[in-house]
Design a protein around this motif. Sequence first.
Motif, PDB file in Angstrom:
ATOM      1  N   UNK A 135      45.553  58.611  56.450  1.00 17.32           N
ATOM      2  CA  UNK A 135      46.617  59.241  55.663  1.00 17.32           C
ATOM      3  C   UNK A 135      47.860  59.310  56.549  1.00 17.32           C
ATOM      4  N   UNK A 136      48.995  58.756  56.071  1.00 16.15           N
ATOM      5  CA  UNK A 136      50.251  58.735  56.844  1.00 16.15           C
ATOM      6  C   UNK A 136      51.282  59.638  56.185  1.00 16.15           C
ATOM      7  N   UNK A 137      51.994  60.386  56.962  1.00 18.95           N
ATOM      8  CA  UNK A 137      53.104  61.204  56.487  1.00 18.95           C
ATOM      9  C   UNK A 137      54.199  61.209  57.555  1.00 18.95           C
ATOM     10  N   UNK A 138      55.427  61.480  57.146  1.00 24.26           N
ATOM     11  CA  UNK A 138      56.555  61.453  58.079  1.00 24.26           C
ATOM     12  C   UNK A 138      57.158  62.846  58.215  1.00 24.26           C
ATOM     13  N   UNK A 139      57.761  63.081  59.344  1.00 20.50           N
ATOM     14  CA  UNK A 139      58.503  64.304  59.578  1.00 20.50           C
ATOM     15  C   UNK A 139      59.767  63.947  60.372  1.00 20.50           C
ATOM     16  N   UNK A 140      60.836  64.681  60.160  1.00 20.52           N
ATOM     17  CA  UNK A 140      62.106  64.433  60.837  1.00 20.52           C
ATOM     18  C   UNK A 140      62.213  65.324  62.064  1.00 20.52           C
ATOM     19  N   UNK A 141      62.432  64.680  63.190  1.00 29.04           N
ATOM     20  CA  UNK A 141      62.572  65.426  64.439  1.00 29.04           C
ATOM     21  C   UNK A 141      63.833  64.937  65.151  1.00 29.04           C
ATOM     22  N   UNK A 142      64.603  65.806  65.764  1.00 25.66           N
ATOM     23  CA  UNK A 142      65.782  65.373  66.531  1.00 25.66           C
ATOM     24  C   UNK A 142      65.340  64.679  67.820  1.00 25.66           C
ATOM     25  N   UNK A 143      66.016  63.567  68.154  1.00 25.21           N
ATOM     26  CA  UNK A 143      65.644  62.824  69.355  1.00 25.21           C
ATOM     27  C   UNK A 143      66.764  62.780  70.392  1.00 25.21           C
ATOM     28  N   UNK A 144      68.043  62.825  69.972  1.00 27.91           N
ATOM     29  CA  UNK A 144      69.140  62.838  70.938  1.00 27.91           C
ATOM     30  C   UNK A 144      70.425  63.247  70.248  1.00 27.91           C
ATOM     31  N   UNK A 145      71.429  63.591  71.051  1.00 33.59           N
ATOM     32  CA  UNK A 145      72.761  63.893  70.538  1.00 33.59           C
ATOM     33  C   UNK A 145      73.745  62.893  71.126  1.00 33.59           C
ATOM     34  N   UNK A 146      74.664  62.398  70.272  1.00 34.76           N
ATOM     35  CA  UNK A 146      75.622  61.382  70.679  1.00 34.76           C
ATOM     36  C   UNK A 146      77.029  61.908  70.395  1.00 34.76           C
ATOM     37  N   UNK A 147      77.911  61.801  71.351  1.00 40.29           N
ATOM     38  CA  UNK A 147      79.296  62.207  71.164  1.00 40.29           C
ATOM     39  C   UNK A 147      80.209  61.176  71.823  1.00 40.29           C
ATOM     40  N   UNK A 148      81.518  61.228  71.460  1.00 38.40           N
ATOM     41  CA  UNK A 148      82.506  60.332  72.041  1.00 38.40           C
ATOM     42  C   UNK A 148      83.481  61.142  72.888  1.00 38.40           C
ATOM     43  N   UNK A 149      83.914  60.560  73.984  1.00 34.52           N
ATOM     44  CA  UNK A 149      84.931  61.163  74.834  1.00 34.52           C
ATOM     45  C   UNK A 149      85.851  60.057  75.323  1.00 34.52           C
ATOM     46  N   UNK A 150      87.039  60.420  75.766  1.00 33.13           N
ATOM     47  CA  UNK A 150      87.987  59.448  76.283  1.00 33.13           C
ATOM     48  C   UNK A 150      88.261  59.737  77.745  1.00 33.13           C
ATOM     49  N   UNK A 151      88.530  58.705  78.476  1.00 30.71           N
ATOM     50  CA  UNK A 151      88.940  58.844  79.865  1.00 30.71           C
ATOM     51  C   UNK A 151      90.192  58.001  80.086  1.00 30.71           C
ATOM     52  N   UNK A 152      91.076  58.483  80.909  1.00 31.32           N
ATOM     53  CA  UNK A 152      92.352  57.821  81.137  1.00 31.32           C
ATOM     54  C   UNK A 152      92.311  57.040  82.430  1.00 31.32           C
ATOM     55  N   UNK A 153      92.697  55.779  82.361  1.00 31.45           N
ATOM     56  CA  UNK A 153      92.778  54.936  83.534  1.00 31.45           C
ATOM     57  C   UNK A 153      94.215  54.473  83.721  1.00 31.45           C
ATOM     58  N   UNK A 154      94.606  54.277  84.934  1.00 27.44           N
ATOM     59  CA  UNK A 154      95.970  53.878  85.258  1.00 27.44           C
ATOM     60  C   UNK A 154      95.985  52.448  85.765  1.00 27.44           C
ATOM     61  N   UNK A 155      96.746  51.605  85.077  1.00 26.88           N
ATOM     62  CA  UNK A 155      96.973  50.231  85.516  1.00 26.88           C
ATOM     63  C   UNK A 155      98.439  50.101  85.932  1.00 26.88           C
ATOM     64  N   UNK A 156      98.761  48.990  86.509  1.00 28.10           N
ATOM     65  CA  UNK A 156     100.128  48.743  86.938  1.00 28.10           C
ATOM     66  C   UNK A 156     100.685  47.527  86.207  1.00 28.10           C
ATOM     67  N   UNK A 157     101.898  47.672  85.680  1.00 29.67           N
ATOM     68  CA  UNK A 157     102.586  46.570  85.040  1.00 29.67           C
ATOM     69  C   UNK A 157     103.976  46.432  85.661  1.00 29.67           C
TER      70      UNK A 157
END
Length: 287
Positions: free
Chosen positions: A236-258
């Motif tokens: 007999x198979x049944x499913x359950x929902x479980x949290x596995x990870x959290x994902x978020x976005x962030x930004x980082x600033x880099x400096x180049x030279x022109x």
Amino acid sequence: MITREQIPTVLDHPVHDTDGTKIGDAKHVFLDDATGRPEWVSVKTGLFGTSESFVPIHDASIVEDHLEVPYAKDTVKDAPNVDVDAGGHLSEEEEHRLYEHYGIDWDAAWQQADRPGDAGRAHTGTSGDVGPRETTGTPGTPGTRAGTPGTRAGTDDAMTRSEERMTVGTERHEAGRARLRKYVVTEEVQQTVPVRHEEVRVEREPITDENRDAALSGPEISEAEHEVTLHEERPVAQTETVPVERVRMSTEERTDEETVRGRVRKERIEAEGTEDAQGTDQRRRDE
């Protein structure tokens, strides 16, 4: 209409269009040769004030701390490029092109300017400061630029050398967008589990002294049935929902030279017509 007395209030102050949008800063005011009235104002536009556009000042007005002209910002920025010579003089052809750009009737403007007789159409002079100026000259010939060394009353015998400096800055622009999007996919999974079931096994045992009584307890000869219930396991198979990870976005600033390249203009001063003791021409160039 702007008067000559109001020129110091105009110079180096913001210039706004009909919608109140800043166009740039006023740098020079050009006077009419014949009347001496302010006729044009040059406005520094562009990211670092690298462009200079001419706009009529006749119908402009001073509002609080800025000059307001009856033209849109894009109209002023798209005005014909005029390269004013060292004398600060607008030629008739240049002025004509500016009149056409701003939709001003050349002949009508000439009639309304209250110029004497049949004097030629020559407009000249920029106002970098206030004080006595030579602004009229002979009608039809280039006049002098107000504020230029050598044209002010009481000026000394020195000549000012100027040069342009390039100033580089940065401005922030949107370069792209990134987003997180969650969606659902269905995958086939497989797992092996043990299952049990019952099977019938027939056991036969001989009659012994121990089971004789049980064997003789029934009728001697008869028919009979004995039923056994069998069992088995099923997966007999049944499913359950479980949290596995959290994902978020962030930004980082880099400096180049022109590297930014541009052109700047510099004034050079040289002396001509001077001779040394041997009669040779001495020419000194200020670098």
